[in-house]
Scaffold this motif. Structure first.
Motif, PDB file in Angstrom:
ATOM      1  N   ILE A   1       0.836  -1.204   0.000  1.00  0.00           N
ATOM      2  CA  ILE A   1       0.000   0.000   0.000  1.00  0.00           C
ATOM      3  C   ILE A   1       0.870   1.253   0.000  1.00  0.00           C
ATOM      4  N   GLY A   2       1.886   1.276   0.838  1.00  0.00           N
ATOM      5  CA  GLY A   2       2.772   2.433   0.888  1.00  0.00           C
ATOM      6  C   GLY A   2       3.454   2.697  -0.441  1.00  0.00           C
ATOM      7  N   LYS A   3       3.895   1.624  -1.108  1.00  0.00           N
ATOM      8  CA  LYS A   3       4.533   1.785  -2.420  1.00  0.00           C
ATOM      9  C   LYS A   3       3.528   2.327  -3.436  1.00  0.00           C
ATOM     10  N   ALA A   4       2.283   1.857  -3.371  1.00  0.00           N
ATOM     11  CA  ALA A   4       1.258   2.349  -4.295  1.00  0.00           C
ATOM     12  C   ALA A   4       0.993   3.835  -4.079  1.00  0.00           C
ATOM     13  N   VAL A   5       1.057   4.289  -2.835  1.00  0.00           N
ATOM     14  CA  VAL A   5       0.871   5.718  -2.556  1.00  0.00           C
ATOM     15  C   VAL A   5       1.984   6.534  -3.213  1.00  0.00           C
ATOM     16  N   LEU A   6       3.228   6.095  -3.041  1.00  0.00           N
ATOM     17  CA  LEU A   6       4.347   6.815  -3.666  1.00  0.00           C
ATOM     18  C   LEU A   6       4.208   6.832  -5.184  1.00  0.00           C
ATOM     19  N   ASP A   7       3.864   5.676  -5.745  1.00  0.00           N
ATOM     20  CA  ASP A   7       3.710   5.594  -7.207  1.00  0.00           C
ATOM     21  C   ASP A   7       2.605   6.524  -7.694  1.00  0.00           C
ATOM     22  N   THR A   8       1.521   6.591  -6.936  1.00  0.00           N
ATOM     23  CA  THR A   8       0.388   7.424  -7.339  1.00  0.00           C
ATOM     24  C   THR A   8       0.740   8.905  -7.277  1.00  0.00           C
ATOM     25  N   ILE A   9       1.474   9.303  -6.253  1.00  0.00           N
ATOM     26  CA  ILE A   9       1.907  10.702  -6.162  1.00  0.00           C
ATOM     27  C   ILE A   9       2.695  11.089  -7.406  1.00  0.00           C
ATOM     28  N   ASP A  10       3.586  10.194  -7.845  1.00  0.00           N
ATOM     29  CA  ASP A  10       4.374  10.464  -9.043  1.00  0.00           C
ATOM     30  C   ASP A  10       3.520  10.401 -10.305  1.00  0.00           C
ATOM     31  N   LYS A  11       2.801   9.295 -10.460  1.00  0.00           N
ATOM     32  CA  LYS A  11       2.046   9.068 -11.714  1.00  0.00           C
ATOM     33  C   LYS A  11       0.994  10.142 -11.942  1.00  0.00           C
ATOM     34  N   ASP A  12       0.294  10.519 -10.888  1.00  0.00           N
ATOM     35  CA  ASP A  12      -0.787  11.501 -11.023  1.00  0.00           C
ATOM     36  C   ASP A  12      -0.312  12.942 -10.851  1.00  0.00           C
ATOM     37  N   LYS A  13       1.008  13.120 -10.708  1.00  0.00           N
ATOM     38  CA  LYS A  13       1.607  14.465 -10.597  1.00  0.00           C
ATOM     39  C   LYS A  13       0.947  15.283  -9.484  1.00  0.00           C
ATOM     40  N   LEU A  14       0.811  14.658  -8.327  1.00  0.00           N
ATOM     41  CA  LEU A  14       0.064  15.286  -7.242  1.00  0.00           C
ATOM     42  C   LEU A  14       0.846  16.398  -6.547  1.00  0.00           C
ATOM     43  N   MET A  15       2.174  16.328  -6.552  1.00  0.00           N
ATOM     44  CA  MET A  15       2.945  17.449  -5.997  1.00  0.00           C
ATOM     45  C   MET A  15       2.726  18.704  -6.837  1.00  0.00           C
ATOM     46  N   HIS A  16       2.766  18.527  -8.143  1.00  0.00           N
ATOM     47  CA  HIS A  16       2.508  19.666  -9.041  1.00  0.00           C
ATOM     48  C   HIS A  16       1.104  20.207  -8.799  1.00  0.00           C
ATOM     49  N   ASN A  17       0.146  19.309  -8.630  1.00  0.00           N
ATOM     50  CA  ASN A  17      -1.228  19.758  -8.384  1.00  0.00           C
ATOM     51  C   ASN A  17      -1.325  20.523  -7.073  1.00  0.00           C
TER      52      ASN A  17
END
Length: 791
Positions: A673-689
């Motif tokens: 689950i933790g790895k999926a969270v990190l991947d999602t932050i990157d894939k969905d560009k959530l820092m940029h958002n």
């Protein structure tokens, strides 16, 4: 599909004329019309009267043709004025359906219908909002009338039934040759699985037309004043979810439009006023519209491969792809929220604004009663009328009536409530293995490396635990092992958890109601508050001035002959009022702490994982590298996990001979689950958002501050924002006004809460998928709420 060509040849205009004379005693001119399955012909008799002749495919079941005739007979007997529908004309022998044998000896069925005059919706050159509203009204009246109709053939399996969109898309999207277009369809499928399938049981069902497209809908003429007057072609009828009727009509109505949402809203509101939609229906509408378009392009791809010369199959393919591209730019959940507000607020009036379900009920009272009887009384609830929340999706929580609330305070579900990638990762690993760290498993290695890659190089060792409180407990043990001291500097108003040790280091708790004050080894330093504190502004000078208080506390410990263990600080102050520390503060503090052998601990439980927008970790915004970092809350998107990240030197000091074992910390499911969270932050560009959306929100708030003096301060980084409300220039806290505003927001389906020592700061820390449309709605409601307070 070669058969289609031979059918056209067999049923030439002269042959059709013979059939019409034979079975209906009508002498007519014949004109072939396009059709997807049937052969269609327009007849004009010697008096100029027109008819439609339909010759069914040999594969079309007789029961389905009977259903079409039955529904036209049924609806023509209903009060559907002013709408015109085809009428079934019996043959000279008194039959509504006449069997024919084609040249291959197969049975085909012949039917004659009255001609419905008008201009096709797709050919009208001056469509406006009132036409879209008329379409919505027609759809609703049709569906209301059809509630009294049933037929055994309506329960058939049909590729064009949106109930089956998932299987149809999955089975046919491989036929789409363009990889980019196939990816678009995959995205639609994902949205359908997440936002439609869970709600299917709550969508009313009935027989629907199932194909109110722009070639089946007729207007009175070609002028701007034209009225929607007619509907034809009941060949796609099926028993399905009634909301599919609206979704299908919207899918076709938006073809070629630059403003699809304006059309969808007009049609939907008009429909709702005739046949009220429930919360689930409005929530799923946009993904259903997209699914219809996806089914259309999938079916078209299949049909075109089989019959490349049939131009009718290409009629909607190109505009459908354009509409798909347009819809995929929208956030379907925000659209669902907007459609609920558009339609359901009409039932309550503009003065209340609340949506259906936002009321106290027997169930509410029963739950509260049982909580009081069975659970600790220290558990609080939000709002004067607490909410029953049963679902979470993205940045929204949904109540028992599927009414959505915009969640602006839940920083735990970091990448969005029930994010499908995170859920899938947990489900898959849970179905495979869950055990502890005494067994070797790659999950913990993969995840620990991915997590450590986001940190400065010196922070290179991680230990997994189950909560932020436990992480801060472990940080205290690490500090003691490294320094042999429990003497700790804490920031006034800080909160670090709910265990005994975490409360011991949290002034928010030990100096709050029920607290017992600071222990002898806990030393409070002032909160570096650039708005309310003695040193104003974000300058380096202010930061150093606040840091001087830390130096004084250290000097006092030295005078008392005590060794400093360390200093712990939330990288952004959370319960202290969403405070951003002045520049240079942590740099000066860390230098002072390390100069006397102490360790620097950054609590990132609330603010880490890219929430600040510019960096992964909020401490980076101060240009420092801590010795220990504690993580929690967003790390698992709601799954109970946390971590402590530190240096190799401090990790080595923890090796004292006593084993540290945590039954659940670092288990394979948590790591997946933790790895999926990190991947999602990157894939969905959530820092940029976070940076983009958070910056936009702050600019909107600052502009609002120019109008309302009650907004004393707007502060924050990324999607961590505080709005402090004050009564006057003396910064008198506007606590009651803030509480009233929270209830106002709830009545507008926005979830917010308060923080700060005076409970007067709007704390804004939504899921990272929060977007600019959400900001606009929040600002609109804040404007109205503040206007009421001023009044």
């Amino acid at each position: 599909m070669q058969e289609l060509k031979t059918k056209v040849v067999e049923y030439s205009p002269s042959r059709v004329q013979e059939l019409v004379r034979e079975h209906f005693e009508i002498t007519a001119e014949v004109k072939a019309l396009p059709g997807y399955v049937d052969l269609n012909f327009q007849l004009t008799d010697t008096l100029g009267k027109r008819f439609i002749l339909k010759i069914a495919s040999a594969d079309e079941p007789l029961a389905e043709l009977d259903m079409q005739n039955a529904v036209m007979n049924y609806l023509n007997g209903q009060d559907l004025q002013p709408y015109l529908l085809p009428e079934v004309i019996k043959s000279r022998s008194g039959h509504e359906i006449t069997p024919l044998k084609d040249q291959y000896g197969r049975m085909r069925q012949l039917r004659l219908l009255s001609y419905v005059p008008g201009v096709f919706y797709c050919e009208h050159k001056a469509l406006g909002c009132h036409h879209h509203s008329q379409l919505g009204t027609l759809l609703a009246k049709l569906d209301v009338s059809l509630q009294g109709f049933s037929h055994s053939a309506a329960s058939r399996y049909f590729d064009w039934d949106l109930k089956h969109a998932k299987s149809v898309i999955e089975s046919k999207m491989g036929l789409i040759t363009d990889l980019g277009q196939r990816q678009q369809v995959l995205k639609i499928l994902s949205g359908f699985e997440q936002q439609v399938i869970p709600f299917m049981a709550e969508l009313p069902q009935g027989v629907i037309h199932n194909d109110v497209n722009d070639y089946n809908l007729l207007l009175s003429n070609g002028s701007r004043d034209a009225e929607v007057i007619g509907l034809i072609d009941f060949g796609d009828m099926v028993h399905s979810h009634q909301i599919n009727e609206l979704a299908i009509a919207c899918a076709y109505a938006i073809l070629g439009s630059d403003s699809p949402m304006a059309i969808i809203k007009a049609i939907t509101l008009a429909y709702h006023q005739e046949r009220p939609l429930n919360g689930a229906e409005l929530w799923v509408l946009l993904p259903l519209i997209a699914a219809r378009l996806a089914v259309s392009v999938c079916n078209s791809s299949e049909a075109i491969l089989a019959d490349p010369d049939n131009e009718y199959l290409l009629v909607t393919a190109k505009p459908a792809w354009a509409a798909i591209s347009s819809l995929l730019k929208l956030d379907a959940k925000s659209v669902g929220f907007g459609l609920q507000r558009l339609c359901l607020t009409q039932e309550f009036g503009s003065d209340t604004g609340g949506l259906a379900g936002n009321v106290s009920s027997e169930r509410h009272r029963d739950i509260l009663s049982q909580r009081a009887e069975r659970l600790f009384k220290t558990l609080s609830v939000s709002y004067e009328q607490p909410l029953i929340i049963e679902r979470g999706q993205g940045q929204f929580l949904l109540d028992e009536n599927n009414i959505a609330y915009l969640d602006m305070v839940n920083n735990v579900c970091h990448v969005g409530h029930c994010h499908p990638s995170v859920v899938a990762a947990g489900q898959a690993q849970m179905a495979r293995l869950n055990t502890n760290t005494r067994y070797l498993n790659d999950n913990i290695l993969d995840y620990s490396q991915a997590l450590l890659d986001t940190f400065p190089e010196s922070l290179s060792v991680v230990m997994f635990v189950n909560s932020g409180s436990e992480a801060n407990e472990l940080a205290m043990r690490l500090m003691r092992c490294k320094t042999q001291s429990d003497e700790l500097l804490v920031v006034d108003g800080a909160y670090h958890g709910n265990t005994n040790k975490a409360i011991e280091i949290s002034p928010y708790k030990f100096n709050g109601a029920g607290g017992e004050g600071a222990a002898d080894h806990i030393h409070i330093v002032p909160m570096p508050d650039p708005y309310r504190g003695p040193y104003k502004g974000m300058s380096t000078e202010s930061g150093r001035a606040y840091a001087d208080s830390v130096q004084r506390a250290i000097s006092q410990l030295q005078q008392e002959g005590k060794q400093l263990g360390g200093y712990i600080c939330e990288s952004l102050q959370g319960v202290g009022g969403n405070v951003v520390m002045p520049n240079g503060y942590l740099d000066s503090v860390y230098r002072a702490v390390r100069a006397v052998g102490g360790v620097c601990i950054a609590d990132e439980v609330q603010v880490g994982f890219g929430r600040v927008g510019s960096h992964w970790w909020a401490f980076e915004t101060q240009g420092v590298v801590p010795d220990i970092v504690t993580l929690g809350k967003p790390i698992g998107n709601g799954h109970p996990m946390a971590a402590v990240v530190t240096t190799k030197e401090i990790a080595e000091a923890f090796v004292t001979g006593m084993e540290y074992f945590n039954t659940f910390g670092g288990n394979p499911v948590s790591c997946a689950i933790g790895k999926a969270v990190l991947d999602t932050i990157d894939k969905d560009k959530l820092m940029h958002n976070a940076r983009d959306t958070g910056g936009y929100m702050q600019r909107c708030l600052v502009k609002l501050q120019e109008t309302f003096d009650i907004i004393g301060d707007v502060r924050g980084l990324g999607l961590f924002i505080g709005v402090e409300l004050v009564k006057d220039a003396n910064l008198t806290p506007a606590t009651q006004e803030a509480k009233a505003l929270i209830e106002w927001f709830k009545s507008r389906n926005i979830l917010l809460s308060l923080d700060g020592p005076f409970n007067n700061v709007l704390k804004i820390k939504p899921p990272m998928v929060f977007n600019k449309d959400n900001v606009d709605y929040f600002i609109e409601q804040l404007l109205q709420g503040l206007s009421q307070i001023n009044a």
